[in-house]
Every structure is written in C-alpha cells, then in structure tokens.
Design an enzyme around this catalytic site. Sequence first.
Site, short mmCIF file in Angstrom:
data_model
loop_
_atom_site.label_atom_id
_atom_site.label_comp_id
_atom_site.label_asym_id
_atom_site.label_seq_id
_atom_site.Cartn_x
_atom_site.Cartn_y
_atom_site.Cartn_z
N LYS A 1 43.23 26.43 32.67
CA LYS A 1 44.19 26.33 33.77
C LYS A 1 43.44 26.53 35.08
O LYS A 1 43.07 27.65 35.43
CB LYS A 1 45.32 27.36 33.67
CG LYS A 1 46.48 26.99 34.64
CD LYS A 1 47.30 28.16 35.08
CE LYS A 1 46.73 28.88 36.26
NZ LYS A 1 46.75 28.08 37.53
N GLU B 1 36.51 38.79 35.49
CA GLU B 1 35.65 38.89 36.67
C GLU B 1 36.59 38.91 37.85
O GLU B 1 37.23 37.92 38.18
CB GLU B 1 34.68 37.71 36.73
CG GLU B 1 33.53 37.92 37.72
CD GLU B 1 33.82 37.31 39.08
OE1 GLU B 1 34.25 38.07 39.98
OE2 GLU B 1 33.65 36.09 39.24
N CYS C 1 33.99 36.38 45.88
CA CYS C 1 34.31 37.65 45.23
C CYS C 1 33.19 38.67 45.47
O CYS C 1 33.43 39.88 45.46
CB CYS C 1 34.52 37.45 43.73
SG CYS C 1 33.14 36.64 42.89
N GLU D 1 39.77 43.80 49.76
CA GLU D 1 39.13 42.49 49.70
C GLU D 1 39.90 41.51 50.58
O GLU D 1 41.09 41.30 50.38
CB GLU D 1 39.08 41.98 48.27
CG GLU D 1 38.33 40.67 48.12
CD GLU D 1 38.24 40.22 46.68
OE1 GLU D 1 37.18 39.70 46.29
OE2 GLU D 1 39.23 40.38 45.95
#
Length: 501
Positions: free
Chosen positions: A192, A268, A302, A399
């Site tokens: 996906k 992750e 990331c 973040e």
Amino acid sequence: MAVQNNGSSKSFVKIPEIKFTKLFINGEFVDSIAGRTFETIDPRTGEIIARIAEGDKEDVDLAVKAARQAFDHGPWPRLPGCERRRIMMKFADLIEENIEELATLDAIDGGKLFGFGMAVDIPSSVETLRYYAGAADKIHGETLKMSRELQAYTLREPIGVVGHITPWNFPSNMFFMKVSPALAAGCTMVVKPAEQTPLSALYYAYLSKLAGIPDGVINVVTGYGPTAGAAICSHMDIDKVSFTGSTEVGRLVMQAAAMSNLKPVSLELGGKSPFMVFDDADVDTATDLALLSTMHNKGELCVAGSRVFVQEGIYDEFVKKLAEKAKTRVVGDPFDPAVRQGPQVDKTQFERVLSYIEHGKREGATLLTGGKPCGERGYYIEPTIFTDVKDDMTIAKEEIFGPVMSLLKFKTIEEVITRANATKYGLAAGIVTNDLNIANTVSRSIRAGVIWINCYFAIDRDCPFGGYKMSGFGKDLGMDALDKYLHVKSVATPIYNSPWL
C-alpha cells in the site's frame, strides 16, 4: 530567499500521460470493488493529476487471497534462488529503461527534484533491487553441532505473505527497500503506497509483470491508511507487516497486528535527530552538512538533523555562514535544474510546517531566515532557521517534516550528549569534528540506530538502517533486512545407534 519558477506554467520536461490508476491485483489492473477513486495532487500547483482507485478492506481481501495463492501454490517461493535473481535483474533493467518517466512521476506526485530522481533516487532503487537479487541464491541455513547424539540443521524459509506500507517522502526508494528483500526471500506481498504518491508504485507493478514476476507475487492496493492500511495490518492471512511512517501510526499498526494473528511487525518511524558540530570543525563543511541534514528533500526526511547543536567557540561564525548559504537556496519547480528545493508534498503538510514555524515564533525562538510560504501557488516554503531555541520548545521536540532547522548552543561534550539523547526518538545523528576521540566518544554515547560522522544522509544498500526507542525496530537495507522476511526452522534427527532410536 531565491525563488524561481515555482507554480509557473513553464515546463522543463514533457509530463507523460498517466498510464496506471487502478489497483494491481493478481497481475491485472482492476477498479476497486466499490468503484471509488481519490485525487492525487500536483504539489507544484495544487491541481489534480489523476483519479486513483481507492482500495478498501474488500480489495485488500482480494489482494491477500491472490498473494496467499501465489505463496502456497505458486512458483515464486519454490523457484531456485538463481531463477528469482534472474527475474529480479530483468525487473531492474526495465526500471532503468523507463527512468525518466518514473522520475517525472515522483516529481509531479511528491514534489521531488527531477534531476535528483534521475541521478540518485531511481538509480539507487535499481541497485537496491539488484543487491537483493544477488542475495536470492545465497540464503542458507546452518549445520549444528549438537550436545547429544543428534544431527541438526536449520532452514531459512520465506515468512509468507507480507504487507508493505510505504511513506510519501521517498516513494521509489521505500518501495524497493521493502519489496526487494521480500522478493529475494521468496515471499509474496501486498503493497500500500502512500495516498499522496501512488503513481510510481503502480508503474513498478506493471514493470514487475513485464519482468516475469508471477501473478499474485506483487499486489498494489492504493487507498487510505485508516481503510486499506488498517485492513492489511489486521488481516488474518498476512504473515508479516513492514511499515514506514509516523510513530503515532506505528502504534496503530502494532495494535492491529497483535489483535489479529499476532503477526510480526517491523517499524521505521519518526525522528528528531541531533546534528552536533564541535569547535574544531571546518565551518564551511559543517554548514553545508547542516543544510543537507535538514533541508534535503524539502525537509521531508525521517532522519532530518533538525536539532543542530553548535559548540560555543564557533557558534557565531556558524550562524553567519549558515544564514548566508540558506538565503542562496533556490526554491521552485522541481523540474528546473537550478532549483534546490521543491514544494511540500501536499496542502496538509504545507500547513503543518507553517504551523510549527508559528509555534517557534510564539515560544520565543528567533527567526534567522525564511519562515514564510513562497510563490503564488503550490506548496512552497522558504528554508527556515531559528536561533535561540530551547530544548523544551515544540520545534526542538517534535518532528516537523519540513525545511525548518533549530540552532542550539552547547559548551561541553557531556552536555551535548545528554541533550541530544533527551528525546523519545532515536533514528539518526550527525557529528562534525576532526577529533577522533570526540567522534568515538559521542558516536558510542548517542542512542540512535545510525550515526554519521563528517557526513549526513549516507544511506547505502549495504548498511542496515533502523532506529532505537520510538523510532521503531527492525532493519531495512543490508543483509539484515532479509531476516525480516525469513523464518528459521530447526530440523533434528538421531544419529544411528543413539539412545533416541
């Protein structure tokens, strides 16, 4: 701030016709069962590129059924490793033959620099596929020396049907970081892709069929996380889930996997990586690396080293040079060769980044450069740098996933280690120093999955990649990644005349 051609009508390449917009299940492109579609948007302009089939639970069920049939009864897990290698190599060749179209799709779908896609993203994806193709015939068990009158050995067998859920910031790279080792191991899969960037994944599905990968081995279900993604995570007939994305969604993935068939999960997740510059560093090099660590890929990283700690002896010089360099970065159309930074991936992310910039201002940080949208249309944001940032400010803790850097001053090695580790994340860290003792001390003290010394974003197919703490667990890349897609089975038999007979 240099702005060039963003949102303009000028085109630097010919945009191809969008060929693949349907789900790819059991080797065929098909509409979703419900017939629904969603829009994929060009972040350069905010305009619709195409309408994409919106998969849901029923479509995931069909894709999993195809993958299960291909695993339980199809040829892929049973092929000799050398034959899987041959087909995967052909797949890689086909990607190279279509590199310009694929780089274009990632540029119009995700705002990624076209030139970087041509030179780095797509070629590195190809080499990742070839790397694991080379591993396909080198998957071996071990012969065991037992403590009793037994002979034993281990087999390493494919784990089964895998669900891959990939993010939007590196659509091609992440597709192959997950699909390649799973293919080499002999698994079948349902992928996906992120709803923001589905176009290249569907094109890769088409090329996989041309390469000779059997029907049902790779299935691509486009759609949304709460529907298609959740259905993958909770599906009783999926044996493993590999997810890259936010920590918040990672929790949901684990919960769904645990509540279904207790399938293993690798994650992750997010990061808030420290980038530490010591007094002995070359300031020009350090500022270049700092900009790379935070501004590369418009900050949609990331591993972004967005907490930049600078030792007090060079802090003022560092700030001055950093500001000068940031102001020369060209923001604009990712097809323009002069541009260094394209648009954020979509309106939601654009507004999210701008809201963090406002948080920084309200909480007392000093805006050194940037801080505003740029251009008349599209989702462009100026490279933004804050000074006078405190560790407890929102921009230093959360973040952001955009071109926003926080500068923090420190005095001693011990201080920066403590402050760098004071985060729930642990994905990556950067160290800039010419002192080997500092490099060794700090790299062993920082709790993160990857440490880059005098470099940044040094990701390579040979090097395991993954995080500590709330940045997840399990490794992508390197030979370690194969372990995620393999079971170890032990087989023991008695030796003749042993007491076990």
